[in-house]
Design an enzyme around this catalytic site. Sequence first.
Site, PDB file in Angstrom:
ATOM      1  N   PHE B   8       0.597  -1.198  -0.127  1.00  0.00           N
ATOM      2  CA  PHE B   8       0.033   0.130  -0.083  1.00  0.00           C
ATOM      3  C   PHE B   8       0.915   1.185  -0.051  1.00  0.00           C
ATOM      4  CE2 PHE B   8      -4.162   1.981   1.630  1.00  0.00           C
ATOM      5  CZ  PHE B   8      -4.798   1.775   0.657  1.00  0.00           C
ATOM      6  N   LYS B 111       9.503  -6.411  -9.777  1.00  0.00           N
ATOM      7  CA  LYS B 111      10.390  -6.991 -10.651  1.00  0.00           C
ATOM      8  C   LYS B 111      11.333  -8.238 -10.081  1.00  0.00           C
ATOM      9  CE  LYS B 111      12.049  -2.659 -11.208  1.00  0.00           C
ATOM     10  NZ  LYS B 111      10.669  -1.931 -11.307  1.00  0.00           N
ATOM     11  N   GLU B 135       2.716  -6.726 -16.385  1.00  0.00           N
ATOM     12  CA  GLU B 135       3.061  -5.398 -17.298  1.00  0.00           C
ATOM     13  C   GLU B 135       3.784  -4.337 -16.574  1.00  0.00           C
ATOM     14  OE1 GLU B 135       1.982  -4.831 -20.741  1.00  0.00           O
ATOM     15  OE2 GLU B 135       3.475  -3.574 -20.230  1.00  0.00           O
ATOM     16  N   VAL B 138       8.048  -3.404 -16.106  1.00  0.00           N
ATOM     17  CA  VAL B 138       8.710  -2.954 -17.029  1.00  0.00           C
ATOM     18  C   VAL B 138       7.981  -1.562 -17.708  1.00  0.00           C
ATOM     19  CG1 VAL B 138      10.142  -3.241 -19.362  1.00  0.00           C
ATOM     20  CG2 VAL B 138       9.754  -5.206 -17.801  1.00  0.00           C
ATOM     21  N   GLY B 193      11.740  14.218  -5.812  1.00  0.00           N
ATOM     22  CA  GLY B 193      11.128  12.711  -5.497  1.00  0.00           C
ATOM     23  C   GLY B 193      11.513  11.482  -6.526  1.00  0.00           C
ATOM     24  N   GLU B 196      15.772   7.985  -5.090  1.00  0.00           N
ATOM     25  CA  GLU B 196      15.756   7.709  -3.665  1.00  0.00           C
ATOM     26  C   GLU B 196      16.656   8.231  -2.884  1.00  0.00           C
ATOM     27  OE1 GLU B 196      13.338   5.212  -2.745  1.00  0.00           O
ATOM     28  OE2 GLU B 196      12.572   5.005  -4.538  1.00  0.00           O
ATOM     29  N   ASP B 207      18.348  -1.098 -12.059  1.00  0.00           N
ATOM     30  CA  ASP B 207      17.195  -1.102 -12.470  1.00  0.00           C
ATOM     31  C   ASP B 207      16.773  -1.639 -13.855  1.00  0.00           C
ATOM     32  OD1 ASP B 207      14.177  -0.498 -11.772  1.00  0.00           O
ATOM     33  OD2 ASP B 207      14.564   1.232 -13.292  1.00  0.00           O
ATOM     34  N   LYS B 211      15.058  -4.922 -15.655  1.00  0.00           N
ATOM     35  CA  LYS B 211      14.098  -4.788 -16.827  1.00  0.00           C
ATOM     36  C   LYS B 211      14.475  -5.739 -18.037  1.00  0.00           C
ATOM     37  CE  LYS B 211      12.447  -0.520 -14.907  1.00  0.00           C
ATOM     38  NZ  LYS B 211      12.231   0.725 -14.894  1.00  0.00           N
TER      39      LYS B 211
END
Lengths: 162, 328
Positions: B8, B111, B135, B138, B193, B196, B207, B211
């Site tokens: 959440f 992922k 979906e 990626v 933002g 990180e 990252d 992918k």
Amino acid sequence: MKLEMKDQPGQLVAALKPISAVGGNIIAVIHQRETSAAAETLDVQIVLELPEGRLDTLLELFREQGVSVVRIGEERLLYECTLIMIGHLMHTDLSDTVDQIDRTGSAEVTELSLVMPAIDSPSSARITIRSTTRAEAKKAIGILRGVAERKDLLIIEPLEDA
Amino acid sequence: MRIALLGFGSVGRGIARAILAKDLSITVTGLADSRSGLIDPDGIDLAAALARKGNGDPCGLPDTSPADVVAKADYDVLVEVTPTNVETAEPALGHIREALRRHKHVVTSNKGPIAIAYPELRALAEANGVFLKYEATVCGAIPLIHALQEGLAGNTISRLYGVFNGTCNYILTRMAAEGLTYEQALAEARELGYAEADPTYDVEGIDAAIKLVILANTILGMQTTLADVERTGITLLTPDALQLAEDQDCTIRLIGEIVPEAGALRVSPRLIPEVHPLVVEGTLNAVSVETDLAGELTFIGKGAGSTETASAVIGDLLYIQSRHVQGS
């Protein structure tokens, strides 16, 4: 290249057609009638640019047209690629880095722009390599990768079409 | 259609807001964040859960765990949108396995499980007669997986490459536009933002690499792991390098590239003409695919964000709803 063809009307056009057929670009045509040794043939010199790997096809087409190629001049370095290097380029002997490419004989560094912002901070360079073929360019990039690993440099390669 | 929502955070709340705002015929019967959970077969009050979360409180009850929600709630689809763990994929992997074993469809934005265990999870889904959709793993809102699996079915893909990380793209865009240093552009991205506190995962190309692994393993029939990706990040880039690129009408972008025939997966900063379709601004993602029948295609869109990632999850949910789930 220097071509030899029959001295008949339409022959020059017939000899030039295959060049456009293989995607070539004619830069200059030099036509000197009197220098031909045999009366029935005509000597023509052509300077042209060809896409990679098309020379054999062109020679085949010439043969079909009854045009014989007397001499093929030196292939110039036509394939160009640009990379960027980042790191301590001078301290890691930049001329040696360039020399590693030039030493191949089939590729050479033709342009180098260097920015050195401050002592001890990494410099950046744009380097242009010319080579005879794309395969040779790839080989040169491979050499540069090896050099970069040894000298702790960052290489930014071009995004090429596959 | 009844769903159990695990996670959440930004994505989970985006999904909840979309369900509240639109008539999607989706009822949430299970909900969990990392600290709490809720089970209600009649449908959870999402507005109240969002309000609790907004006040910094847990979304549910402390004695109900995510595992409880997975195992006990009554739902058709498990929606797993917790943060990615690139090493073990847990606890998400265990939750997904459990749901598939219970004959529940799974939709995930995570992922880790897809990159690490896709063949196993797919076999498990097939054995239980349910869908496994991913979906949102990626390129956020871009329906890339769907386009490759459905729209371009029958094509052979010879090359797939593009901008897979919005954070890096933002940093490089700003370095090129304003002559900022890497550190300055990163600080700006953090403030907005987009990055990180620990940006390693983005700026070192991890990252983007994960992918590529997902696309290679699930679409291109390859068997790869993160370690197979040749990877260089953007941390060493200088404003001078971007200026040198600009002098030749080029720029620098972090490009992920797969060449299936060569078995090559690579993430690295590349020199690219400014007019190239992959040169997108800000946090956008862009992916080009070279195929035998369809030729070359380029997809551009938002690669992250609460609503945008929720869009991909909802697309998967409605895909399942239209094909499998009876009633709502």
